[in-house]
Design a protein around this motif. Structure first.
Motif, PDB file in Angstrom:
ATOM      1  N   LEU A 142     -47.651  38.457   6.529  1.00 13.58           N
ATOM      2  CA  LEU A 142     -48.913  38.850   6.033  1.00 13.58           C
ATOM      3  C   LEU A 142     -48.252  39.775   5.068  1.00 13.58           C
ATOM      4  O   LEU A 142     -49.296  39.454   3.940  1.00 13.58           O
ATOM      5  N   ALA A 143     -47.775  40.379   5.016  1.00 14.06           N
ATOM      6  CA  ALA A 143     -46.806  40.973   3.462  1.00 14.06           C
ATOM      7  C   ALA A 143     -47.124  40.342   2.672  1.00 14.06           C
ATOM      8  O   ALA A 143     -47.214  40.649   1.363  1.00 14.06           O
ATOM      9  N   ALA A 144     -45.909  38.633   2.622  1.00 14.56           N
ATOM     10  CA  ALA A 144     -46.625  38.331   1.305  1.00 14.56           C
ATOM     11  C   ALA A 144     -47.797  38.051   1.099  1.00 14.56           C
ATOM     12  O   ALA A 144     -47.896  37.595  -0.322  1.00 14.56           O
ATOM     13  N   ALA A 145     -48.287  37.793   1.909  1.00 20.21           N
ATOM     14  CA  ALA A 145     -50.089  36.726   1.094  1.00 20.21           C
ATOM     15  C   ALA A 145     -50.817  38.017   1.125  1.00 20.21           C
ATOM     16  O   ALA A 145     -51.551  37.943  -0.301  1.00 20.21           O
ATOM     17  N   VAL A 183     -49.215  29.448   6.718  1.00 17.44           N
ATOM     18  CA  VAL A 183     -48.920  28.036   5.983  1.00 17.44           C
ATOM     19  C   VAL A 183     -46.875  29.043   6.315  1.00 17.44           C
ATOM     20  O   VAL A 183     -46.347  28.481   6.526  1.00 17.44           O
ATOM     21  N   ILE A 184     -46.429  30.085   6.127  1.00  8.41           N
ATOM     22  CA  ILE A 184     -45.392  30.480   5.789  1.00  8.41           C
ATOM     23  C   ILE A 184     -44.977  30.722   7.261  1.00  8.41           C
ATOM     24  O   ILE A 184     -44.157  30.166   7.912  1.00  8.41           O
ATOM     25  N   VAL A 185     -45.812  31.489   7.925  1.00  4.98           N
ATOM     26  CA  VAL A 185     -45.278  31.499   9.917  1.00  4.98           C
ATOM     27  C   VAL A 185     -45.472  30.071  10.075  1.00  4.98           C
ATOM     28  O   VAL A 185     -43.483  29.305  10.637  1.00  4.98           O
ATOM     29  N   GLY A 186     -45.933  29.085   9.430  1.00  2.01           N
ATOM     30  CA  GLY A 186     -46.037  28.211  10.386  1.00  2.01           C
ATOM     31  C   GLY A 186     -44.735  26.558  10.551  1.00  2.01           C
ATOM     32  O   GLY A 186     -44.447  26.169  10.910  1.00  2.01           O
ATOM     33  N   THR A 187     -44.860  27.089   8.903  1.00  3.24           N
ATOM     34  CA  THR A 187     -43.468  26.182   8.745  1.00  3.24           C
ATOM     35  C   THR A 187     -42.638  26.839   9.137  1.00  3.24           C
ATOM     36  O   THR A 187     -41.197  25.823   8.902  1.00  3.24           O
ATOM     37  N   SER A 188     -41.834  27.828   8.780  1.00  2.00           N
ATOM     38  CA  SER A 188     -41.127  28.444   9.702  1.00  2.00           C
ATOM     39  C   SER A 188     -41.117  28.121  11.242  1.00  2.00           C
ATOM     40  O   SER A 188     -39.486  27.375  11.328  1.00  2.00           O
ATOM     41  N   GLY A 269     -31.231  31.145  10.305  1.00  2.00           N
ATOM     42  CA  GLY A 269     -31.400  29.639   8.786  1.00  2.00           C
ATOM     43  C   GLY A 269     -32.527  29.191   8.687  1.00  2.00           C
ATOM     44  O   GLY A 269     -33.275  29.322   8.416  1.00  2.00           O
ATOM     45  N   ALA A 270     -32.596  28.785  10.567  1.00  2.00           N
ATOM     46  CA  ALA A 270     -34.070  27.650  10.241  1.00  2.00           C
ATOM     47  C   ALA A 270     -35.606  28.200  10.088  1.00  2.00           C
ATOM     48  O   ALA A 270     -36.292  28.218   9.031  1.00  2.00           O
ATOM     49  N   LEU A 271     -35.733  30.010  10.804  1.00  2.00           N
ATOM     50  CA  LEU A 271     -36.516  30.188  10.447  1.00  2.00           C
ATOM     51  C   LEU A 271     -37.090  30.549   8.772  1.00  2.00           C
ATOM     52  O   LEU A 271     -38.144  31.300   8.131  1.00  2.00           O
ATOM     53  N   ALA A 272     -35.649  31.214   7.776  1.00  2.00           N
ATOM     54  CA  ALA A 272     -35.627  31.587   7.156  1.00  2.00           C
ATOM     55  C   ALA A 272     -36.183  30.429   6.253  1.00  2.00           C
ATOM     56  O   ALA A 272     -36.816  30.545   4.562  1.00  2.00           O
ATOM     57  N   LEU A 273     -35.374  29.550   6.161  1.00  2.00           N
ATOM     58  CA  LEU A 273     -35.914  28.200   5.467  1.00  2.00           C
ATOM     59  C   LEU A 273     -37.082  27.693   5.222  1.00  2.00           C
ATOM     60  O   LEU A 273     -37.450  27.234   4.332  1.00  2.00           O
ATOM     61  N   GLY A 274     -37.539  27.636   6.676  1.00  2.00           N
ATOM     62  CA  GLY A 274     -39.236  27.059   6.736  1.00  2.00           C
ATOM     63  C   GLY A 274     -39.938  28.472   6.148  1.00  2.00           C
ATOM     64  O   GLY A 274     -40.736  27.782   5.467  1.00  2.00           O
ATOM     65  N   ALA A 275     -39.789  29.530   6.720  1.00  2.00           N
ATOM     66  CA  ALA A 275     -40.155  30.249   5.401  1.00  2.00           C
ATOM     67  C   ALA A 275     -40.415  30.453   4.117  1.00  2.00           C
ATOM     68  O   ALA A 275     -41.373  30.395   3.518  1.00  2.00           O
ATOM     69  N   LEU A 277     -39.481  27.179   1.655  1.00  2.00           N
ATOM     70  CA  LEU A 277     -40.376  26.747   1.943  1.00  2.00           C
ATOM     71  C   LEU A 277     -42.273  27.037   1.524  1.00  2.00           C
ATOM     72  O   LEU A 277     -42.488  26.464   1.078  1.00  2.00           O
ATOM     73  N   GLY A 278     -42.425  27.545   2.990  1.00  2.00           N
ATOM     74  CA  GLY A 278     -43.748  27.412   2.759  1.00  2.00           C
ATOM     75  C   GLY A 278     -44.048  28.219   1.547  1.00  2.00           C
ATOM     76  O   GLY A 278     -45.372  28.703   1.010  1.00  2.00           O
ATOM     77  N   VAL A 279     -43.421  29.415   1.297  1.00  2.00           N
ATOM     78  CA  VAL A 279     -44.274  30.730   0.303  1.00  2.00           C
ATOM     79  C   VAL A 279     -44.237  29.842  -1.149  1.00  2.00           C
ATOM     80  O   VAL A 279     -45.134  30.241  -2.021  1.00  2.00           O
ATOM     81  N   VAL A 280     -42.593  29.293  -1.163  1.00  2.00           N
ATOM     82  CA  VAL A 280     -43.112  28.217  -2.771  1.00  2.00           C
ATOM     83  C   VAL A 280     -44.133  27.329  -2.372  1.00  2.00           C
ATOM     84  O   VAL A 280     -44.534  27.457  -3.956  1.00  2.00           O
ATOM     85  N   ALA A 281     -44.693  26.886  -1.464  1.00  2.00           N
ATOM     86  CA  ALA A 281     -45.483  25.486  -1.527  1.00  2.00           C
ATOM     87  C   ALA A 281     -46.827  27.010  -1.655  1.00  2.00           C
ATOM     88  O   ALA A 281     -47.412  26.497  -2.487  1.00  2.00           O
ATOM     89  N   VAL A 282     -46.863  27.728  -1.377  1.00  2.00           N
ATOM     90  CA  VAL A 282     -48.035  28.629  -1.355  1.00  2.00           C
ATOM     91  C   VAL A 282     -48.499  28.549  -2.716  1.00  2.00           C
ATOM     92  O   VAL A 282     -49.677  28.806  -3.916  1.00  2.00           O
ATOM     93  N   ILE A 283     -47.101  29.336  -2.921  1.00  2.00           N
ATOM     94  CA  ILE A 283     -47.301  30.273  -4.902  1.00  2.00           C
ATOM     95  C   ILE A 283     -47.510  28.772  -5.693  1.00  2.00           C
ATOM     96  O   ILE A 283     -48.523  29.044  -7.334  1.00  2.00           O
TER      97      ILE A 283
END
Length: 360
Positions: A142-145, A183-188, A269-275, A277-283
């Protein structure tokens, strides 16, 4: 840092002007992250082994996994270090997208670190409680959103773009915050579910990150954006450095994570990488394309949802075991076959995603 230094000295030292080019800095980001991962990797593996920070294996899973017990985990910290250093060295630190993306990556990595630490160091099999983990993921997502929404200066920064049908643009308004959060939480969590076999999660992540880097570069270039009929997003091109760092760090980690793995990435690693990818896709406004390119992550997540729902409603299981990769293992597929076939599927899906740039 190096970008700022090169920009300051470019007038007096002519060849330093090459650092102004995003493509060059993107390549530098890949190589720097790769070298950091390859250099730090062996030292980290030795330290993790020394402190007996090893993976625990479920008894009800494939029997071939029993040999993995004790393999060092929390290796995702190596990926985060490589991504962070490479992005800080070659990225434009005056770009808000760079800082938001790094914040998401590091914060989700911290959540994963706490979870892994409790599991493997404190020997708490439950790790971080599910409610606590989801709460902190929600806070960071939510902070990023909110940051992206309230710093947006152009309408296209919060519009939903439909690939192929490029004239279809949906004004999300405040719903952009909700979409970004999911998108961020789900991809993570999707990447975390996929991380169950040696190299299974990291290679699709590398492929998707590389493709998102192309989307970032084209979206941040007014000429390419106009030609391809995609929204022009000033400053988003800088994310090619971050995506390059993910690509390089991922390949460096795969050097040690390939079958049979010397180290696992763990939740850190998994949570960080997924998040990430999600934030880049949103941007870059390519959430739907992320859904396509990350089809392996989607399949793994859907398999868990269907398995749980079916068992609760009917008492029967759809798959022999979820996530999906375990189902194929229990059917008799050797682990390398499952891994490589999932990689091949990802290559195809990434190519389909990239094709949406041109199709209109």
């Amino acid at each position: 840092m190096l970008y700022w230094l090169a920009a300051s000295l470019s007038e007096s030292v002519g060849f330093l002007s090459v650092f102004q080019y995003l493509t060059f800095r993107g390549i530098c980001g890949v190589l720097t992250a790769l070298l950091i991962a390859l250099w730090v990797g062996p030292h980290m593996i030795r330290k993790l082994s020394h402190y007996q920070i090893g993976q625990s294996v479920r008894d009800d899973g494939p029997k071939s996994h029993l040999s993995k017990a004790g393999t060092p985990t929390m290796g995702g910290a190596l990926i985060i270090v490589a991504i962070g250093l490479s992005t800080l060295l070659w990225g434009d630190l005056g770009n808000r997208y760079v800082w938001i993306t790094l914040f998401v990556t590091l914060s989700f990595g911290a959540i994963g670190w706490v979870d892994d630490y409790r599991k493997v160091v404190e020997k708490n099999s439950k790790g971080l409680p599910a409610k606590s983990k989801y709460f902190w993921q929600s806070v960071c997502g939510l902070a990023a959103a909110l940051a992206l929404y309230f710093t947006a200066s152009l309408p296209q920064e919060v519009n939903l773009i439909v690939p192929v049908f490029k004239d279809v643009v949906i004004d999300m308004g405040p719903m952009f915050i909700v979409l970004t959060y999911f998108v961020i939480v789900g991809t993570s969590n999707a990447v975390n579910l996929t991380d169950g076999l040696d190299g299974l999660a990291i290679m699709p992540t590398v492929l998707v990150a590389g493709a998102l880097g192309i989307f970032a570069y084209t979206s941040g270039n007014s000429v390419f954006a106009e030609y391809l009929h995609i929204p022009y997003l000033p400053g988003s091109g800088e994310l090619i450095v971050y995506c390059g760092a993910v690509l390089g760090a991922g390949l460096g980690f795969l050097w040690f994570n390939t079958y049979p793995a010397q180290v696992f990435m763990g939740d850190v690693g998994a949570l960080a990488l997924g998040a990430g990818l999600g934030v880049v896709a949103v941007i870059v406004r390519q959430e739907i394309v992320l859904f396509i390119m990350g089809g392996v992550f989607v399949m793994e997540t859907v398999s868990v949802i269907l398995q749980v729902a079916s068992f609760k409603l009917t008492g029967r299981r759809i798959f022999r075991m979820a996530p999906l990769h375990h189902h194929f293992e229990l059917k008799g597929w050797p682990e390398p076959r499952v891994i490589v076939r999932f990689w091949i599927i990802t290559v195809v899906l990434v190519l389909i995603g990239l094709a949406t740039l041109k199709v209109r």
